[in-house]
Design an enzyme around this catalytic site. Structure first.
Site, mmCIF file in Angstrom:
data_model
loop_
_atom_site.group_PDB
_atom_site.id
_atom_site.type_symbol
_atom_site.label_atom_id
_atom_site.label_comp_id
_atom_site.label_asym_id
_atom_site.label_seq_id
_atom_site.Cartn_x
_atom_site.Cartn_y
_atom_site.Cartn_z
ATOM 1 N N ASN A 172 0.832 -1.216 0.000
ATOM 2 C CA ASN A 172 0.000 0.000 0.000
ATOM 3 C C ASN A 172 0.865 1.264 0.000
ATOM 4 O OD1 ASN A 172 -0.199 -1.324 2.738
ATOM 5 N ND2 ASN A 172 -1.256 0.527 3.315
ATOM 6 N N ASP A 173 0.863 2.057 1.022
ATOM 7 C CA ASP A 173 1.425 3.418 0.922
ATOM 8 C C ASP A 173 2.934 3.464 0.606
ATOM 9 O OD1 ASP A 173 -1.006 3.472 2.193
ATOM 10 O OD2 ASP A 173 -0.277 4.435 4.010
ATOM 11 N N GLN A 206 4.646 0.220 2.335
ATOM 12 C CA GLN A 206 3.882 -0.643 3.229
ATOM 13 C C GLN A 206 3.697 -1.989 2.544
ATOM 14 O OE1 GLN A 206 1.754 0.174 6.511
ATOM 15 N NE2 GLN A 206 3.882 0.817 6.411
ATOM 16 N N SER A 233 2.590 3.412 8.343
ATOM 17 C CA SER A 233 3.231 4.409 7.480
ATOM 18 C C SER A 233 4.002 5.485 8.233
ATOM 19 C CB SER A 233 2.180 5.089 6.608
ATOM 20 O OG SER A 233 1.840 4.219 5.562
ATOM 21 N N ASP A 270 0.874 8.002 10.873
ATOM 22 C CA ASP A 270 1.492 8.436 9.605
ATOM 23 C C ASP A 270 2.295 9.729 9.735
ATOM 24 O OD1 ASP A 270 -0.049 6.287 8.796
ATOM 25 O OD2 ASP A 270 -1.638 7.522 7.941
ATOM 26 N N GLU A 291 -5.715 10.543 7.100
ATOM 27 C CA GLU A 291 -4.510 9.718 7.074
ATOM 28 C C GLU A 291 -3.433 10.417 6.240
ATOM 29 O OE1 GLU A 291 -5.976 5.164 7.620
ATOM 30 O OE2 GLU A 291 -5.981 5.864 5.564
#
Ligand code: FRU
Length: 471
Positions: free
Chosen positions: A30-31, A47, A91, A151, A204
């Site tokens: 993901n991120d 991630q 994150s 994050d 986020e």
């Protein structure tokens, strides 16, 4: 996964594997995290659940490169093995301090009562390129906020360090908090810098940076309701332009503008490189997807291409980096073609290419391009009623359309097709559509169409090659 296994998986000749986007070898990405350039090397952490195509106890994977085309695979940088991160190294960001990369990330914990705990943690680069965890640097949630607190994005300005963190107030509204530190060890809360109560139930992945002399706050809100063409994905990402007083946290911001108009874009993060470019990567994906790569190839999601951000008239425009030109393998070009009804051009087709098209004298016509065309399939990008529209209804697995308003009579599309993804830059990046697309392997046609005569002022088509990977 160890790096040799990662290399083997990335080099597999699989149907949907991307040629020039960073993707996970296996499992779920993901991120983008910890983006930095140090001594001419770009670090792209991400991630990663390397065990399965699902969210879970996330690790930080890492690819590095000097040119953003040839990538070195590194061993996993962070894995959740301490008490303060039992359910994931979530994150965060990176910064070079005294010639070492420092990573600040969220340690995500679910305690015995199944309640969330959140710790902002530090890890510092060792001489051998591995990372040493130093534990939480912020271990308390400030009063008035829930444990949805994560994050951290750090930067240095005027001899001070700053950090923004995504937060949820006890009233269940999304906010962004600012912290500061003089020594990078002791962090103090300055205050909330975004609390307009109009950004859903959680924010986020905040990021705060300067373009020209303006301050930009970008973030990913959760819980916005769709409004016409806006906010149609499950979660959004965008930015506000404004002012902030770093000592008091007082701030004022303009309207929220979405960064991308496509189906798959979330959790962007930026960094400044040594050429002074503000570069952004994002997760080319979102929650709740069911992509065919999961069952067929054992991986899911990818990062977007890196994009340079520029501020023009208080609006961010996004441009593909110059480096991407090094992927070009062959060129076909045309000028001043009249388009009426349908047009197919010789040697203009494929599933890994860059296509630049300038339309003129278009009036109020409906016109556009069918990409990934076969007898049964097409992915359509078209202009109609002062809107630019991307439609996936005639592609396998996915459907729906996304649109945004556009103005004027000169329209330029800059399209990057990469096997199972597409990124479309409109008028030099004034708007961008990012999407995954799972067209069949034989769906490689490109068809220009218009309901009435218009001019194709310029067409440039390049076949694009692949990233190289090594360990
Ligand atoms: C955004 C996000 C972050 C979190 C991470 C966990 O996609 O939910 O808020 O840190 O993913 O993987």
């Amino acid at each position: 996964m160890k790096k040799d296994e990662i290399l083997k998986a990335l080099l597999k000749n699989e149907k949907y594997r991307l040629n020039y986007h960073l993707m996970p070898a296996k499992g779920l990405l993901n991120d983008p995290n910890g983006l930095v350039e140090k001594n001419g090397i770009y670090y792209v952490f991400y991630q990663w659940n390397d065990k399965e195509c699902a969210h879970g106890a996330k690790k930080w994977g890492l690819y590095t490169s000097t040119d953003l085309i040839n990538w070195e695979i590194k061993e996993i940088a962070l894995s959740p093995d301490e008490w303060y991160e039992t359910h994931g190294c979530y994150s965060g960001s990176g910064i070079v301090v005294e010639d070492r990369i420092n990573l600040i990330y969220t340690g995500n914990v679910k305690n015995e009562k199944d309640e969330r705990e959140s710790y902002q943690c530090l890890a510092v680069e060792n001489n051998d390129g591995t990372f040493k965890k130093l534990g939480p640097i912020i271990d308390k949630i400030p009063k008035g906020y829930t444990e949805h607190f994560r994050d951290p994005k750090v930067w240095k300005e005027n001899e001070n360090y700053y950090m923004v963190i995504g937060a949820q107030s006890e009233n269940l509204l999304g906010e962004v908090l600012l912290y500061t530190s003089k020594d990078f060890k002791n962090w103090e809360l300055v205050g909330s810098i975004y609390n307009k109560n109009d950004m859903g139930y959680m924010i986020e992945c905040p990021d705060l940076f300067k373009l020209n002399n303006s301050t930009i706050l970008s973030y990913s809100p959760q819980g916005l309701e769709p409004q016409g063409d806006l906010y149609n994905n499950i979660f959004q990402s965008g930015y506000v332009v404004g002012n902030i007083n770093y000592s008091t946290g007082d701030s004022s911001w303009g309207n929220f503008i979405e960064l991308d108009r496509g189906f798959d874009f979330y959790a962007p993060q930026t960094f400044l490189d040594s050429n002074g470019r503000r570069i952004m990567y994002a997760w080319m994906g979102l929650e709740e997807t069911n992509h065919p790569t999961m069952a067929e190839e054992g991986w899911v999601h990818a990062l977007t291409m890196p994009r340079e951000l520029i501020l023009l008239d208080n609006k961010i425009i996004q441009q593909p980096l110059e480096e991407m030109k090094n992927l070009r393998e062959s060129k076909v070009s045309y000028e001043n073609l009249l388009l009426e009804n349908k047009l197919i051009l010789e040697n203009v087709n494929g599933d890994s290419y860059e296509l630049i098209v300038e339309f003129e004298n278009t009036g109020n016509n409906c016109f556009g391009i069918n990409l990934r065309k076969s007898e049964k399939e097409e992915l359509t990008i078209k202009f109609e009623n002062e809107k630019l529209i991307l439609n996936r209804d005639k592609t396998p697995f996915l459907d729906g359309s996304r649109a945004c308003k556009i103005e004027g009579t000169k329209h330029k599309l800059h399209i990057f097709m990469d096997k199972s993804s597409v990124e479309i830059f409109y008028n030099n990046g004034a708007e961008v559509f990012s999407s995954r697309v799972f067209s069949s392997q034989d769906a490689k046609g490109i068809e220009f169409f218009s309901n009435s005569e218009i001019l194709l002022k310029k067409i440039e088509f390049y076949k694009l090659g692949k990233f190289s990977y090594s360990v």
